[in-house]
Design an enzyme around this catalytic site. Structure first.
Site, PDB file in Angstrom:
ATOM      1  N   ARG A   1      -5.384  -2.432   8.707  1.00 41.72           N
ATOM      2  CA  ARG A   1      -5.479  -2.689   8.593  1.00 41.72           C
ATOM      3  C   ARG A   1      -5.935  -4.599   7.423  1.00 41.72           C
ATOM      4  NH1 ARG A   1      -8.685   2.560   7.215  1.00 41.72           N
ATOM      5  NH2 ARG A   1      -7.412   2.596   4.593  1.00 41.72           N
TER       6      ARG A   1
ATOM      7  N   GLU B   1     -12.302  -4.999  -3.985  1.00 40.30           N
ATOM      8  CA  GLU B   1     -12.801  -3.653  -4.013  1.00 40.30           C
ATOM      9  C   GLU B   1     -12.237  -2.498  -4.584  1.00 40.30           C
ATOM     10  OE1 GLU B   1     -11.992  -5.946  -1.111  1.00 40.30           O
ATOM     11  OE2 GLU B   1     -14.028  -6.219  -1.219  1.00 40.30           O
TER      12      GLU B   1
ATOM     13  N   ASP C   1       0.717  -1.214   0.220  1.00 38.45           N
ATOM     14  CA  ASP C   1       0.093   0.259  -0.138  1.00 38.45           C
ATOM     15  C   ASP C   1       0.917   1.393  -0.205  1.00 38.45           C
ATOM     16  OD1 ASP C   1      -2.724   1.334   0.328  1.00 38.45           O
ATOM     17  OD2 ASP C   1      -2.644   1.421   2.440  1.00 38.45           O
ATOM     18  N   GLY C   2       0.176   2.502  -0.412  1.00 37.46           N
ATOM     19  CA  GLY C   2       0.785   3.791  -0.963  1.00 37.46           C
ATOM     20  C   GLY C   2       1.658   4.066  -2.382  1.00 37.46           C
ATOM     21  N   ASN C   3       1.094   3.177  -2.890  1.00 40.59           N
ATOM     22  CA  ASN C   3       1.630   4.108  -4.161  1.00 40.59           C
ATOM     23  C   ASN C   3       1.294   4.970  -4.592  1.00 40.59           C
ATOM     24  OD1 ASN C   3       3.157   1.348  -4.498  1.00 40.59           O
ATOM     25  ND2 ASN C   3       1.282   0.954  -6.248  1.00 40.59           N
TER      26      ASN C   3
ATOM     27  N   LEU D   1      11.730 -19.948  -4.407  1.00 38.93           N
ATOM     28  CA  LEU D   1      10.583 -19.455  -4.703  1.00 38.93           C
ATOM     29  C   LEU D   1       9.799 -19.434  -4.369  1.00 38.93           C
ATOM     30  CD1 LEU D   1       9.877 -15.850  -2.282  1.00 38.93           C
ATOM     31  CD2 LEU D   1      10.335 -15.261  -4.613  1.00 38.93           C
TER      32      LEU D   1
ATOM     33  N   SER E   1      -7.205  -4.983  -5.076  1.00 37.20           N
ATOM     34  CA  SER E   1      -8.198  -6.265  -3.992  1.00 37.20           C
ATOM     35  C   SER E   1      -9.546  -6.010  -5.531  1.00 37.20           C
ATOM     36  CB  SER E   1      -8.951  -5.231  -3.090  1.00 37.20           C
ATOM     37  OG  SER E   1      -9.442  -4.036  -3.122  1.00 37.20           O
TER      38      SER E   1
ATOM     39  N   GLU F   1       2.101 -13.028  11.971  1.00 42.26           N
ATOM     40  CA  GLU F   1       1.951 -12.238  12.850  1.00 42.26           C
ATOM     41  C   GLU F   1       1.946 -10.997  11.996  1.00 42.26           C
ATOM     42  OE1 GLU F   1       3.881 -11.951  16.031  1.00 42.26           O
ATOM     43  OE2 GLU F   1       2.817 -14.626  16.181  1.00 42.26           O
TER      44      GLU F   1
ATOM     45  N   HIS G   1       2.190   3.442  -8.522  1.00 46.02           N
ATOM     46  CA  HIS G   1       2.441   2.088  -8.600  1.00 46.02           C
ATOM     47  C   HIS G   1       2.859   1.592 -10.402  1.00 46.02           C
ATOM     48  CE1 HIS G   1      -1.891   2.099  -7.315  1.00 46.02           C
ATOM     49  NE2 HIS G   1      -2.027   3.508  -8.367  1.00 46.02           N
TER      50      HIS G   1
ATOM     51  N   ARG H   1       0.039   8.110  -2.789  1.00 41.57           N
ATOM     52  CA  ARG H   1       0.800   8.378  -2.232  1.00 41.57           C
ATOM     53  C   ARG H   1       2.443   8.815  -2.604  1.00 41.57           C
ATOM     54  NH1 ARG H   1      -1.077   6.076   3.465  1.00 41.57           N
ATOM     55  NH2 ARG H   1      -1.518   4.769   2.061  1.00 41.57           N
TER      56      ARG H   1
HETATM   57  C1  IPE Z   1      -5.197  -3.093   0.222  1.00 49.03           C
HETATM   58  O1  IPE Z   1      -5.099  -1.249  -0.045  1.00 49.03           O
HETATM   59  C2  IPE Z   1      -5.297  -3.290  -1.144  1.00 49.03           C
HETATM   60  C3  IPE Z   1      -3.725  -3.589  -1.963  1.00 49.03           C
HETATM   61  C4  IPE Z   1      -2.987  -3.163  -1.797  1.00 49.03           C
HETATM   62  C5  IPE Z   1      -4.215  -3.658  -3.416  1.00 49.03           C
HETATM   63  P1  IPE Z   1      -6.573  -0.107  -0.338  1.00 49.03           P
HETATM   64  O2  IPE Z   1      -5.381   0.897  -0.850  1.00 49.03           O
HETATM   65  O3  IPE Z   1      -7.276  -1.016  -1.787  1.00 49.03           O
HETATM   66  O4  IPE Z   1      -6.668  -0.516   1.081  1.00 49.03           O
HETATM   67  P2  IPE Z   1      -7.709   1.273   1.706  1.00 49.03           P
HETATM   68  O5  IPE Z   1      -8.609   1.133   0.805  1.00 49.03           O
HETATM   69  O6  IPE Z   1      -6.619   1.402   2.021  1.00 49.03           O
HETATM   70  O7  IPE Z   1      -8.224  -0.574   2.334  1.00 49.03           O
HETATM   71  C1  IPE Z   2      -1.649   0.490  -3.850  1.00 47.79           C
HETATM   72  O1  IPE Z   2      -0.962   1.470  -2.999  1.00 47.79           O
HETATM   73  C2  IPE Z   2      -1.842   0.015  -4.758  1.00 47.79           C
HETATM   74  C3  IPE Z   2      -2.779  -0.972  -5.206  1.00 47.79           C
HETATM   75  C4  IPE Z   2      -4.453  -0.703  -3.995  1.00 47.79           C
HETATM   76  C5  IPE Z   2      -3.837  -0.906  -6.265  1.00 47.79           C
HETATM   77  P1  IPE Z   2      -2.747   2.984  -3.376  1.00 47.79           P
HETATM   78  O2  IPE Z   2      -3.292   2.812  -4.788  1.00 47.79           O
HETATM   79  O3  IPE Z   2      -4.244   2.622  -1.917  1.00 47.79           O
HETATM   80  O4  IPE Z   2      -1.762   3.862  -2.367  1.00 47.79           O
HETATM   81  P2  IPE Z   2      -2.771   5.269  -2.116  1.00 47.79           P
HETATM   82  O5  IPE Z   2      -2.614   4.088  -0.556  1.00 47.79           O
HETATM   83  O6  IPE Z   2      -3.844   5.661  -2.367  1.00 47.79           O
HETATM   84  O7  IPE Z   2      -1.458   5.863  -1.069  1.00 47.79           O
HETATM   85 MG    MG Z   3      -4.233   2.590  -0.446  1.00 50.22          MG
END
Ligand code: IPE
Ligand code: IPE
Ligand code: MG
Length: 232
Positions: A186, A63, A16-18, A127, A61, A199, A33, A20
């Site tokens: 989460r 979602e 997560d965090g791409n 792996l 996901s 863990e 991404h 931002r």
């Molecule tokens: C979780 O990240 C899904 C992936 C990293 C693929 P999200 O950015 O979609 O999750 P939420 O919306 O913060 O819960």
């Molecule tokens: C995770 O990064 C990648 C995917 C959910 C596909 P995000 O796109 O959720 O990045 P943030 O959370 O908005 O920074």
């Molecule tokens: Mg995210």
């Protein structure tokens, strides 16, 4: 079941965090991404060098379809490009690729390439890299239940071990360690069944910046954990 001891046999990561990461640089989200995608192979190699046998990465996901259409198609395009460009390299590294999630909503082209990559690398002994896309933990449990009902299994014969065999990665041990980058604490519907006794490690570092230092930090923290599995 999960193993105990060190190193963890199976590590799962919510990448997560791409978005931002890109925002902080004044770049479009897709640039984040792309940087995130480029981080997959180096991170996989580093975990493998640490002795980890299974790495599961959450890439898209169930979602995430709710994002703007341009981001969804960008993400799926990137995924297809990754499969095109990196399957051979993973194969060369003796990595076995596995997909977790649905394929019925992917384009025919992507679904075929996924299958080809999984088939090509199926006998590799290094792996095992599981890529979770169009993946949701609840969706996986529902699909497993459907397969069990369709197979006509007698209810009395069903137990946890048998149920797990109908999940997406049969034979893959549960994650010992679940890492989430990007600062949120989460699960976001990741591996709900399998993380029962994992863990958890949360780091504020954004996925494109997650590297050797963060891996060592997560592994050394894991090393200090006492896993009791409900015992004493
Ligand atoms: C979780 O990240 C899904 C992936 C990293 C693929 P999200 O950015 O979609 O999750 P939420 O919306 O913060 O819960
Ligand atoms: C995770 O990064 C990648 C995917 C959910 C596909 P995000 O796109 O959720 O990045 P943030 O959370 O908005 O920074
Ligand atoms: Mg995210």
């Amino acid at each position: 079941m999960s193993s105990t001891g060190y190193p963890p046999q199976h590590v799962a990561i919510t990448m997560d965090g791409n978005g931002r990461w890109a925002n902080e640089r004044g770049l479009p989200r897709m640039a984040g991404h792309k940087a995130g995608g480029d981080n997959i192979r180096p991170v996989a190699n580093m975990f493998s060098e640490h002795g980890v046998k299974y790495l599961t990465l959450y890439a898209f996901s169930t979602e995430n379809w709710s994002r703007p259409g341009s981001e969804v198609s960008g993400l799926l395009g990137l995924l297809e490009q990754k499969i095109d460009r990196e399957t051979q390299a993973f194969h060369h590294d003796n990595v076995r690729l596995i997909h977790l999630g649905r394929t019925d909503r992917l384009s025919e082209g992507i679904a075929r390439k996924v299958k080809q990559a999984v088939d090509l690398t199926g006998n590799n002994t290094g792996l095992t890299l599981c890529l979770a896309f169009d993946y949701g933990g609840r969706d996986e449990i529902v699909r497993a239940t459907r397969r069990i009902v369709t197979a006509g299994l007698p209810p009395d014969g069903l137990d946890e071990a048998l149920f797990a065999r109908y999940l997406d990665g049969p034979g893959i041990p549960d994650p010992d360690l679940l890492i989430r980058t990007g600062g949120e604490s989460r699960l976001s519907n990741f591996l709900l069944w399998q993380v029962a006794y994992s863990e958890l490690h949360f780091t504020p570092v954004l996925w494109p910046d997650f590297g050797a230092t963060e891996i060592e930090e997560a592994l050394s923290e894991y090393r200090t954990r006492q896993r009791r599995f409900g015992g004493v």
